[in-house]
Motif scaffolding. Structure first.
Motif, PDB file in Angstrom:
ATOM      1  N   LEU A 236       0.820  -1.213   0.000  1.00 40.60           N
ATOM      2  CA  LEU A 236       0.000   0.000   0.000  1.00 40.60           C
ATOM      3  C   LEU A 236       0.851   1.259   0.000  1.00 40.60           C
ATOM      4  CD1 LEU A 236      -2.806  -1.033   2.503  1.00 40.60           C
ATOM      5  CD2 LEU A 236      -3.139  -0.416   0.096  1.00 40.60           C
ATOM      6  N   ILE A 237       1.903   1.267   0.805  1.00 34.54           N
ATOM      7  CA  ILE A 237       2.728   2.469   0.916  1.00 34.54           C
ATOM      8  C   ILE A 237       3.697   2.591  -0.261  1.00 34.54           C
ATOM      9  CG2 ILE A 237       4.477   3.622   2.318  1.00 34.54           C
ATOM     10  CD1 ILE A 237       1.604   3.744   3.410  1.00 34.54           C
ATOM     11  N   ALA A 238       4.399   1.494  -0.567  1.00 38.38           N
ATOM     12  CA  ALA A 238       5.436   1.561  -1.603  1.00 38.38           C
ATOM     13  C   ALA A 238       4.847   1.763  -2.993  1.00 38.38           C
ATOM     14  CB  ALA A 238       6.283   0.292  -1.578  1.00 38.38           C
ATOM     15  N   GLN A 239       3.678   1.166  -3.262  1.00 41.95           N
ATOM     16  CA  GLN A 239       3.075   1.282  -4.594  1.00 41.95           C
ATOM     17  C   GLN A 239       1.932   2.293  -4.595  1.00 41.95           C
ATOM     18  OE1 GLN A 239       5.980  -0.895  -5.443  1.00 41.95           O
ATOM     19  NE2 GLN A 239       4.616  -0.416  -7.143  1.00 41.95           N
ATOM     20  N   GLY A 240       0.910   2.055  -3.770  1.00 39.51           N
ATOM     21  CA  GLY A 240      -0.261   2.919  -3.802  1.00 39.51           C
ATOM     22  C   GLY A 240       0.052   4.366  -3.463  1.00 39.51           C
ATOM     23  N   SER A 271       9.807   0.737   2.755  1.00 42.31           N
ATOM     24  CA  SER A 271       8.621   0.933   1.922  1.00 42.31           C
ATOM     25  C   SER A 271       8.070   2.349   2.060  1.00 42.31           C
ATOM     26  CB  SER A 271       7.551  -0.102   2.282  1.00 42.31           C
ATOM     27  OG  SER A 271       7.982  -1.399   1.931  1.00 42.31           O
ATOM     28  N   ILE A 272       8.164   2.924   3.262  1.00 41.76           N
ATOM     29  CA  ILE A 272       7.773   4.328   3.425  1.00 41.76           C
ATOM     30  C   ILE A 272       8.660   5.220   2.561  1.00 41.76           C
ATOM     31  CG2 ILE A 272       7.697   6.245   5.062  1.00 41.76           C
ATOM     32  CD1 ILE A 272       6.922   4.214   7.224  1.00 41.76           C
ATOM     33  N   ALA A 273       9.959   4.924   2.565  1.00 44.44           N
ATOM     34  CA  ALA A 273      10.885   5.713   1.749  1.00 44.44           C
ATOM     35  C   ALA A 273      10.536   5.605   0.268  1.00 44.44           C
ATOM     36  CB  ALA A 273      12.320   5.256   1.996  1.00 44.44           C
ATOM     37  N   LEU A 274      10.197   4.389  -0.182  1.00 44.37           N
ATOM     38  CA  LEU A 274       9.820   4.224  -1.586  1.00 44.37           C
ATOM     39  C   LEU A 274       8.522   4.958  -1.880  1.00 44.37           C
ATOM     40  CD1 LEU A 274      10.228   3.040  -4.370  1.00 44.37           C
ATOM     41  CD2 LEU A 274       9.225   0.888  -3.560  1.00 44.37           C
ATOM     42  N   GLY A 275       7.564   4.912  -0.974  1.00 39.73           N
ATOM     43  CA  GLY A 275       6.324   5.633  -1.174  1.00 39.73           C
ATOM     44  C   GLY A 275       6.543   7.118  -1.336  1.00 39.73           C
ATOM     45  N   LEU A 276       7.435   7.686  -0.526  1.00 38.01           N
ATOM     46  CA  LEU A 276       7.687   9.122  -0.581  1.00 38.01           C
ATOM     47  C   LEU A 276       8.468   9.541  -1.824  1.00 38.01           C
ATOM     48  CD1 LEU A 276       8.493   9.819   3.178  1.00 38.01           C
ATOM     49  CD2 LEU A 276       6.364  10.268   1.922  1.00 38.01           C
TER      50      LEU A 276
END
Length: 305
Positions: A236-240, A271-276
């Motif tokens: 959810l975080i990394a992609q969405g 994953s938070i880093a990828l989301g941002l």
């Protein structure tokens, strides 16, 4: 017709070290009319979908039209090393009675001539959930976990009967196939250490280059019930979230936050880093993290020498 790289892709299949009569090339065009010209004639069999069907329908048409025991996939902007099929078949045939898929490592770049990054850094273990491998701790590096379609070889019975490509999906087609394969009883996935594919990212027609957060979340809603909570949170975080931020959509951000709260699992820091990363223009992000990966690889080589 087809991307200019199609000729190189087909030639890489012709150059395999297996005997020529052991390899059948089926080229499938997602076009309304039969393809014509020199490129179309390079394949043993040339098919077309009728146009606008998408990659899932094209791949499944190719699978259903062949009579081989094993099937491998190759996108028209990728190419294979000469010994890819030989090495994968050797690994696959060790347990021919089980539903089997074999992947490998690859080199990935927006510029194949300049790529020297072998990815993924870590291969999927034989006893590991594929969804956990793909999504848990998925961070902002070009060496993150992955099993792209062009690396796959699978037994034809599985590809025809057990795990079929979904023609309705506009994105995440490869992940959809993989997580469905993961649910097949007694399945066997082998991830070879060799680098056997050159993959080009971000080409003009690449699905991965767009930020359709709605399609990504729709696939999550339909597919994630059997994933671990960690996989759901990090996807959810990394992609969405990344796609929603790329699209500058507050509705998309809220949709991701709402699903994350329902899942009741904090996402991992990578994953938070990828989301941002969605806050950064895509080309800039590819450049920054590609350079970072190159420097990390160079540092490791220097330390090990």
């Amino acid at each position: 017709m087809g991307r200019p790289s199609l000729r190189e892709s087909i030639q890489s299949v012709r150059d395999q070290t297996l005997p020529a009569n052991h390899v059948q090339v089926i080229a499938v065009f997602d076009t309304p009319e039969p393809p014509s010209g020199a490129l179309a004639k390079m394949a043993d069999t040339t098919l077309w979908t009728g146009g606008g069907r998408g990659g899932g329908a094209a791949r499944q048409l190719g699978v259903d039209s062949c009579d081989a025991e094993w099937v491998a996939f190759l996108d028209d902007d990728d190419s294979w090393a000469a010994d890819k099929l030989r090495l994968q078949l050797t690994a696959a045939q060790q347990h021919p009675e089980r539903p089997t898929a074999v992947g490998c490592r690859l080199r990935e770049s927006t510029d194949p001539a300049m790529s020297n990054i072998a990815t993924p850094a870590r291969r999927c273990r034989v006893d590991e959930s594929i969804s956990d491998y793909l999504f848990v701790r998925r961070g902002p590096t070009v060496r993150r976990n992955g099993i792209p379609t062009s690396t796959l070889l699978v037994d034809a019975t599985t590809a025809r009967e057990l795990v079929r490509w979904d023609p309705k999906l506009s994105r995440h087609q490869d992940w959809d196939w993989l997580v469905k394969f993961d649910q097949v009883p007694n399945r066997r996935f082998v991830h070879l250490p060799e680098v056997l594919v050159q993959k080009t990212m971000g080409t003009e027609a690449s699905i991965s280059a767009n930020a359709d957060w709605r399609a990504s979340l729709a696939w999550y809603d339909a597919s994630s019930a059997r994933w671990s909570r960690r996989s759901r949170a990090d996807f959810l975080i990394a992609q969405g979230l990344r796609y929603a931020l790329q699209a500058r959509s507050m509705a998309g951000v809220w949709a991701v936050v709402r699903r994350t709260c329902i899942n009741r699992q904090l996402p991992s820091l990578p994953s938070i880093a990828l989301g941002l990363v969605g806050l950064i223009p895509r080309r800039s992000a590819q450049s920054v993290f590609g350079i970072a990966a190159n420097r990390k690889t160079m540092f490791k080589k220097g330390r090990d020498s």
